[in-house]
Scaffold this motif. Sequence first.
Motif, PDB file in Angstrom:
ATOM      1  N   GLY A 165       0.824  -1.200   0.000  1.00 20.65           N
ATOM      2  CA  GLY A 165       0.000   0.000   0.000  1.00 20.65           C
ATOM      3  C   GLY A 165       0.854   1.244   0.000  1.00 20.65           C
ATOM      4  N   PRO A 166       0.220   2.420  -0.075  1.00 27.55           N
ATOM      5  CA  PRO A 166       0.971   3.676  -0.197  1.00 27.55           C
ATOM      6  C   PRO A 166       1.905   3.916   0.987  1.00 27.55           C
ATOM      7  CG  PRO A 166      -1.373   4.009  -0.657  1.00 27.55           C
ATOM      8  CD  PRO A 166      -1.233   2.635  -0.085  1.00 27.55           C
ATOM      9  N   GLN A 167       3.166   4.168   0.693  1.00 29.70           N
ATOM     10  CA  GLN A 167       4.135   4.508   1.726  1.00 29.70           C
ATOM     11  C   GLN A 167       4.316   6.022   1.851  1.00 29.70           C
ATOM     12  OE1 GLN A 167       5.821   2.154   3.674  1.00 29.70           O
ATOM     13  NE2 GLN A 167       4.377   0.730   2.742  1.00 29.70           N
ATOM     14  N   TRP A 168       3.811   6.763   0.852  1.00 33.66           N
ATOM     15  CA  TRP A 168       4.026   8.210   0.805  1.00 33.66           C
ATOM     16  C   TRP A 168       2.682   8.904   0.597  1.00 33.66           C
ATOM     17  CZ3 TRP A 168       8.998   9.856   1.673  1.00 33.66           C
ATOM     18  CH2 TRP A 168       9.984   8.869   1.577  1.00 33.66           C
ATOM     19  N   ARG A 169       2.555  10.106   1.149  1.00 32.36           N
ATOM     20  CA  ARG A 169       1.310  10.870   1.040  1.00 32.36           C
ATOM     21  C   ARG A 169       1.585  12.216   0.377  1.00 32.36           C
ATOM     22  NH1 ARG A 169      -1.185  11.266   6.920  1.00 32.36           N
ATOM     23  NH2 ARG A 169       0.944  11.908   7.408  1.00 32.36           N
ATOM     24  N   LEU A 170       0.613  12.683  -0.403  1.00 31.16           N
ATOM     25  CA  LEU A 170       0.715  13.980  -1.047  1.00 31.16           C
ATOM     26  C   LEU A 170      -0.597  14.723  -0.868  1.00 31.16           C
ATOM     27  CD1 LEU A 170       1.894  16.159  -2.950  1.00 31.16           C
ATOM     28  CD2 LEU A 170       1.067  14.771  -4.882  1.00 31.16           C
TER      29      LEU A 170
END
Length: 335
Positions: A165-170
């Motif tokens: 799953g997503p490890q980074w957020r924007l």
Amino acid sequence: MDNMDLQVLRQVQQWHDADHRVVLGTITRTWGSAPRPVGSIVAVRSDGMIAGSVSGGCIEDDLVARIREGALTLKAPELIRYGVGAEAAQRFGLPCGGTLELMLEPVGAGSSIAALLERLSRGERVLRTLDLTTGVVTLTEPPAHSRDGADRLVLSGTRMVTHHGPQWRLLIIGAGQMSQYLAQMALALDYQVQVCDPRDDYPWTLLAAPLTRDMPDDVVQRLDPDGHTAIVALTHDPKLDDLALMEALRSPAFYVGAIGSRVNQAKRRARLKEHFDLSDAQLDRLHGPVGLHIGARTPPEIALAILAHMTAERYGVQVSSSAVPTGGAEAGCVV
């Protein structure tokens, strides 16, 4: 997990549903120079069909040969190693004497691939724990604020834990045309994307990047940015951008950027310092004009420049967005 690996999991599920025998390989360790990072996956079907990659192709060829020879009729997960010694490293496409360790697991009902894909489709982050004795998988939710990309795989004598799953957020502030391109590209790079714009006259159609109409500074506070969070302001409206940037620059976010010309960036810095009491060190964290100077002019080109700079920051590569253009206006920064 990047999009390439997500595609591999989907292919694995399709093969399994069609009653093919499948072996899933996960990189557990590398030494020296290896083509793909720890956690990357490859899948091989019993007839030699392959999905994904863990090397330049030589290791995949060896796995296919082993399966065709019947050498990988696994009953339980098995750890193998490639590239020991210069000759083997050259044979298996591992430059500079690199070595790669691969966990092979036979895919079955206990592998929980379908359940993993379902949770990933909802944008969740998942810990997948593989029992090395039985091959049975359990899926759990990572602890809150556990976003250490270096801890994406843990291997012990009894289990292997991988992060999916997503490890980074924007967070993108503004729902204009450029935001559409930036969000789409960021999703392809496995960011979890959220868009914020309280202005009702800016429609938003990208469902994979949800839109909130709340005020940007409230959204930043609620997001609780950490070292795996990027915040980019694209509205050109100080009433929307400045308060959000204030919150972002006081947070551990790894990237904070704002669109605007150098003149407007200087005015923004002065406002943030005078009205919000930000320190020079905090203001120095603001990337503005946002993105690398690559001569970008169109919205997709500017989005590319922003993501290129974010990628460099993620990997600690020293580049700068402060190069002075040799002529003409800066992309997206005429106001």
